[in-house]
Design an enzyme around this catalytic site. Structure first.
Site, PDB file in Angstrom:
ATOM      1  CE  LYS A   1      -3.920  -1.903   2.596  1.00 32.64           C
ATOM      2  NZ  LYS A   1      -4.959  -1.680   1.566  1.00 32.64           N
TER       3      LYS A   1
ATOM      4  NE  ARG B   1     -11.014  -9.709  -2.472  1.00 36.11           N
ATOM      5  CZ  ARG B   1     -11.367  -8.794  -3.365  1.00 36.11           C
ATOM      6  NH1 ARG B   1     -11.736  -9.148  -4.569  1.00 36.11           N
ATOM      7  NH2 ARG B   1     -11.373  -7.508  -3.038  1.00 36.11           N
TER       8      ARG B   1
HETATM    9  N1  BES Z   1      -7.926  -3.761   4.256  1.00 41.60           N
HETATM   10  C1  BES Z   1      -8.129  -3.260   2.956  1.00 41.60           C
HETATM   11  C2  BES Z   1      -9.335  -2.336   2.888  1.00 41.60           C
HETATM   12  C3  BES Z   1      -9.244  -1.122   3.759  1.00 41.60           C
HETATM   13  C4  BES Z   1      -8.852   0.099   3.228  1.00 41.60           C
HETATM   14  C5  BES Z   1      -9.620  -1.183   5.096  1.00 41.60           C
HETATM   15  C6  BES Z   1      -8.808   1.223   4.032  1.00 41.60           C
HETATM   16  C7  BES Z   1      -9.581  -0.058   5.894  1.00 41.60           C
HETATM   17  C8  BES Z   1      -9.175   1.145   5.365  1.00 41.60           C
HETATM   18  C9  BES Z   1      -8.339  -4.405   1.980  1.00 41.60           C
HETATM   19  O1  BES Z   1      -7.626  -5.549   2.289  1.00 41.60           O
HETATM   20  C10 BES Z   1      -7.856  -3.947   0.648  1.00 41.60           C
HETATM   21  O2  BES Z   1      -6.702  -3.687   0.539  1.00 41.60           O
HETATM   22  N2  BES Z   1      -8.748  -3.866  -0.323  1.00 41.60           N
HETATM   23  C11 BES Z   1      -8.390  -3.492  -1.647  1.00 41.60           C
HETATM   24  C12 BES Z   1      -8.860  -4.584  -2.582  1.00 41.60           C
HETATM   25  C13 BES Z   1      -8.323  -4.486  -3.968  1.00 41.60           C
HETATM   26  C14 BES Z   1      -6.831  -4.747  -3.968  1.00 41.60           C
HETATM   27  C15 BES Z   1      -9.036  -5.495  -4.846  1.00 41.60           C
HETATM   28  C16 BES Z   1      -9.058  -2.185  -1.988  1.00 41.60           C
HETATM   29  O3  BES Z   1     -10.209  -1.979  -1.607  1.00 41.60           O
HETATM   30  O4  BES Z   1      -8.429  -1.362  -2.612  1.00 41.60           O
HETATM   31 MN    MN Z   2      -5.634  -5.399   1.666  1.00 47.66          MN
END
Ligand code: BES
Ligand code: MN
Ligand code: ZN
Length: 498
Positions: free
Chosen positions: A275, A349
């Site tokens: 990230k 997931r």
């Molecule tokens: N944990 C994150 C989502 C998240 C973002 C939670 C900000 C809390 C605050 C999740 O695992 C994630 O990274 N989701 C991605 C999925 C994508 C890579 C398909 C997203 O939503 O960008």
């Molecule tokens: Mn994630």
């Protein structure tokens, strides 16, 4: 040390207190005992409120210092009218009232408070008490107490009610749920260096004292169960995975339970698909779903709910390292489905795939609800006002929607459908774990659906509601504890024996 809050009830005939609180409805004068309290000031209510611009709107405060005829430092008159532009259930309005009062008492550095509520029903008094407690919550254990902080060590609030015995029963019942929500907040607020997978599992084990059966599976057991999707997420971290299982048997031992599954990523760096740095600290809250499940089990046990419930939380850390899963890796989930990992940041997931499958195989539940801080896409779609709801059952979706309207923790159903399956097709495996930008919250749910059988199932994507939304009347902390009251209400109204 945070300030202790003590809430008690007493029959009307208000005793001396630092602050006396009475309510007045929009456009109306105080009623009942509150009218008598106001009368002892000798002031003209219409005149004073007109001069002060007090209309009785929810949240408004008329603050009289050294009121004549009352043994108190201040008299608070609080508006009890509808808040502007908000459609809240009448019960949730009482919770908000308690929250708003809590904030005003904190600002006034109160120590002893008398609240005149002889006109309120026991259930309404309990909601006000819940709101007081929820808003009073602080997560300040890592802050040194500032010099000159005038906050008294204890805040004692006495609620003067028509029927104290009935109010006490209603308050105790409601507080069980509130304590569960506060536990969820504590878990989410805790930094990941303190709350790793093993530490979280230990916090779960402590629920044994409430009569919950706790089991914790480690790496060896997870491997024996072929949970290679969940294990793939954990493999890059120095911290081992844990699957914590909580069972509450408040119903007939032979009755099928309702099952709750939570995403428990104690920190989500994204892994190799790392990230960006901005706000990555928020990823300590990526175990929000697991925290709600834990808080809910705490609540059900504390109030001795007449239901069988099982909570399962998949605890892992998603880190980049030499042992991390890579984009392009293919793993076989416990169900036998193969998954191409195209984005290591779509890890939630992967965890849920195995835990959802296991929950069904082992417990044959009558219904299954999972919660996860799963996609940024749900925040884009619904903001902080609703959680995303996905379900294969109109009936379960309807029950959750109704429960949300009562508690104020609202959900909004988004569609699923085989049309979205195209997006999760993989060139090499049965499915892939990321489907690009369009309908990101839906394709995540669609992925989860591949690990769910025929039973009624609902998935709640709680990213927008569980952490960091703007403060509300009932919360001034980062973590909200969103969902504990909602699911407790769902259980009460639809699954619990009367
Ligand atoms: N944990 C994150 C989502 C998240 C973002 C939670 C900000 C809390 C605050 C999740 O695992 C994630 O990274 N989701 C991605 C999925 C994508 C890579 C398909 C997203 O939503 O960008
Ligand atoms: Mn994630
Ligand atoms: Zn995540």
């Amino acid at each position: 040390m945070p300030q202790a809050l003590s809430i008690r009830t007493a029959p009307s005939a208000v005793q001396p207190a630092g602050i006396v609180v009475i309510y007045a409805a929009e456009g109306g004068a105080p009623q009942g005992q509150a009218a008598a309290v106001w009368a002892s000031t000798g002031l003209d209510f219409a005149k004073v409120t007109a001069a002060a611009g007090f209309s009785g709107r929810q949240g408004q405060l008329l603050d009289l210092a050294a009121p004549e005829g009352i043994d108190a430092r201040r008299l608070f008159v609080l508006g009890a009218g509808p808040a502007p532009g908000e459609s809240r259930s009448s019960l949730a309005a009482w919770t908000d009232r308690g929250g708003s009062l809590s904030a005003k008492l904190a600002a006034a550095t109160a120590e002893s408070v008398a609240v005149v509520l002889d006109e309120a029903l026991p259930g309404e008094v309990a909601e006000l008490a819940a709101g007081l407690r929820l808003r009073h919550y602080r997560f300040d254990k890592y802050k040194a107490r500032r010099n000159g902080d005038a906050t008294p060590e204890t805040l004692t609030v006495t609620l003067y009610v028509g029927d104290p015995a009935a109010a006490d029963v209603a308050i105790a019942d409601r507080m069980a749920t509130v304590e569960g929500a506060l536990l969820a907040r504590d878990l989410v607020n805790e930094p990941a260096n303190v709350l790793g997978t093993e530490e979280f599992a230990e916090r779960v084990r402590a629920l044994t004292g409430l009569g919950i059966e706790v089991e914790v599976l480690g790496e060896v057991e997870l491997a024996a169960l072929d949970m290679h999707a969940m294990l793939a997420v954990a493999q890059g971290s120095a911290r081992p995975p844990r699957l914590a299982i909580m069972r509450w048997t408040g119903g007939k031992p032979t009755d099928a339970p309702i099952a709750f599954v939570g995403k428990g990523v104690v920190f989500d760096s994204g892994g190799i698909s790392i990230k960006p740095a901005a706000n990555m600290e928020d990823m300590k809250g990526d175990m929000g779903g697991a925290a709600v499940v834990t808080g809910l089990m705490h609540a059900l046990a504390t109030r001795q709910a007449k239901v069988n419930a099982v909570g399962l939380i998949g605890l892992v850390e998603n880190m980049p390292s030499g042992t991390s899963m890579r984009p392009g890796d293919i793993v076989r989930a416990a169900s036998g489905t193969t998954i191409e990992i195209v984005n290591t940041d779509a890890e939630g997931r992967l965890v849920l795939a195995d835990v959802l499958w296991y929950a069904q195989q082992r417990f044959r539940p009558r219904a299954l609800v999972d919660l996860a801080t799963l996609t940024g896409a749900v925040l884009v779609a619904l903001g902080h006002e609703h959680a995303g709801l996905f379900s294969n059952s109109d009936e379960l979706a309807q029950k959750l929607t109704a429960a949300g309207l009562v508690t104020g923790e609202r959900v909004w159903r988004l569609p699923m459908g085989s049309g979205y399956d195209k997006q999760i097709e993989s060139r090499f495996a049965d499915i892939r774990n990321s489907a690009g930008r369009p309908a990101g919250a839906i394709t995540a749910a669609q992925f989860l659906g591949r690990f769910v059988g025929e039973l009624p199932w609902a998935h709640l994507d709680i990213l927008g509601v569980s952490l960091g939304p703007p403060h509300t009347e009932t919360n001034s902390s980062w973590a909200t504890g969103w969902g504990v009251s909602l699911l407790d209400r769902l259980v009460r109204d639809s699954y619990e024996a009367p």
